[in-house]
Design a protein around this motif. Sequence first.
Motif, PDB file in Angstrom:
ATOM      1  N   ASP A 193      60.923  45.795  40.840  1.00 30.01           N
ATOM      2  CA  ASP A 193      62.118  45.350  40.136  1.00 30.01           C
ATOM      3  C   ASP A 193      61.853  45.244  38.634  1.00 30.01           C
ATOM      4  OD1 ASP A 193      63.439  45.167  42.538  1.00 30.01           O
ATOM      5  OD2 ASP A 193      62.969  43.034  42.820  1.00 30.01           O
ATOM      6  N   THR A 194      62.904  45.337  37.856  1.00 29.40           N
ATOM      7  CA  THR A 194      62.792  45.217  36.407  1.00 29.40           C
ATOM      8  C   THR A 194      62.851  43.752  36.022  1.00 29.40           C
ATOM      9  OG1 THR A 194      63.852  47.366  36.077  1.00 29.40           O
ATOM     10  CG2 THR A 194      63.824  45.859  34.194  1.00 29.40           C
ATOM     11  N   LYS A 199      57.377  52.596  34.696  1.00 24.92           N
ATOM     12  CA  LYS A 199      57.757  51.677  33.628  1.00 24.92           C
ATOM     13  C   LYS A 199      57.618  52.389  32.283  1.00 24.92           C
ATOM     14  CE  LYS A 199      58.255  48.232  36.509  1.00 24.92           C
ATOM     15  NZ  LYS A 199      59.580  47.618  36.789  1.00 24.92           N
ATOM     16  N   ARG A 256      68.713  47.769  29.902  1.00 25.76           N
ATOM     17  CA  ARG A 256      67.870  47.884  31.091  1.00 25.76           C
ATOM     18  C   ARG A 256      68.026  49.250  31.761  1.00 25.76           C
ATOM     19  NH1 ARG A 256      66.103  42.806  32.807  1.00 25.76           N
ATOM     20  NH2 ARG A 256      66.166  41.398  31.002  1.00 25.76           N
ATOM     21  N   LEU A 292      59.356  44.606  32.710  1.00 25.54           N
ATOM     22  CA  LEU A 292      60.390  45.380  32.033  1.00 25.54           C
ATOM     23  C   LEU A 292      59.790  46.659  31.447  1.00 25.54           C
ATOM     24  CD1 LEU A 292      63.227  45.685  30.722  1.00 25.54           C
ATOM     25  CD2 LEU A 292      62.424  44.174  28.894  1.00 25.54           C
ATOM     26  N   GLU A 316      64.918  51.712  32.581  1.00 23.64           N
ATOM     27  CA  GLU A 316      64.603  52.256  33.900  1.00 23.64           C
ATOM     28  C   GLU A 316      64.588  53.783  33.885  1.00 23.64           C
ATOM     29  OE1 GLU A 316      67.404  50.441  36.504  1.00 23.64           O
ATOM     30  OE2 GLU A 316      66.514  48.433  36.332  1.00 23.64           O
TER      31      GLU A 316
END
Length: 344
Positions: free
Chosen positions: A167-168, A272, A314, A248, A318
């Motif tokens: 997950d971010t 990432k 975001r 992130l 991604e």
Amino acid sequence: MKVILATSTAPFVHGGASLLVEWLEAALKERGHEVDTFHIPVDTHSDRLPAQLVGLRLWDFTGLGDRLIAVRTPSYLIKHHSKVVWFLHHHRPAYDLWATHPDVADDGAGREFRRMMFASDEAGLSEAHALFTNSQRVSDRLQKYNGLDSEVLYPPLGGDEQPTPGDTGDYLVYVSRVATHKRQLLAVEALALTQTPVRLTIGGSDGGSGESRRVRAAIERLGLQDRVDFDDTVVSDSEKNALISGSLGVVYIPEDEDSYGFVGLEAATAMKPLVTTTDSGGVLELVDHGVNGLVVAPRPAEIAQAFDTLWTDRVRAESMGAANRKKMEDLNISWDHVVERLLA
């Protein structure tokens, strides 16, 4: 094939080069080859290095095994009938760092030491049936200083544990040895200038150099105790992988690094984006600005803007992370390719 691996090492120092040799040995064995590895202790202090080079030059494995792969300076001085070299870097104080960070005085004796390093390298490297490097940057140095052509062979990750896409999160992660030239301090100074609540996680030991104290003092001076998590110990593989997977993005801003560093490759594996700087050296071979990461000037304000960009968008972060994984595949960074080239 019977393969001899040779590398230099310093007692109780287990860094990226040591891992590379371990992973290469495992990759060769997995593909059915017999491997015998020699870890040669070398003290690079200028007073003791010349005698060690002479002693190493007396090693002669000619007729033993089918292939000798020499990895770290100056293991390639060993003689063998079928020697290839995976060259990671020079003794840099005698080469590109001579003008700024020499380890001997710029006098008659110092210049003779430098001449000896050039002659030693050229004697061992010119015997190689094939000469590989870990980055284009290192290949360029070999051509510039020694007049030797080489092929770039990017090192893959190895070991049983690697980061996976996750997950971010709300934090950027910088996991590396804490050192002046790795510039964790610069990352902290950048965070202080961000306009978003993005967080920073730093992990790694300084090996007793004292750099961790400087980083921690900056965190307190800038009032960032609530936004920076700093674990100044050796981070285990499982901890590092978890941090990267849930981040992130990944920060890696060393000054003039020889290769892209395993941190850059770990970011790609975990999908990432990578934040780096225009003077970070070999890591730039892995990052296309705005495509799979962000490349900015090595100044706090510019790095802060990159941090804010990832926090604010975001979806873009991604997307760059996915492109980072594809970049690794496009560069053919795999053990199948490495073994095929080293044994060709």
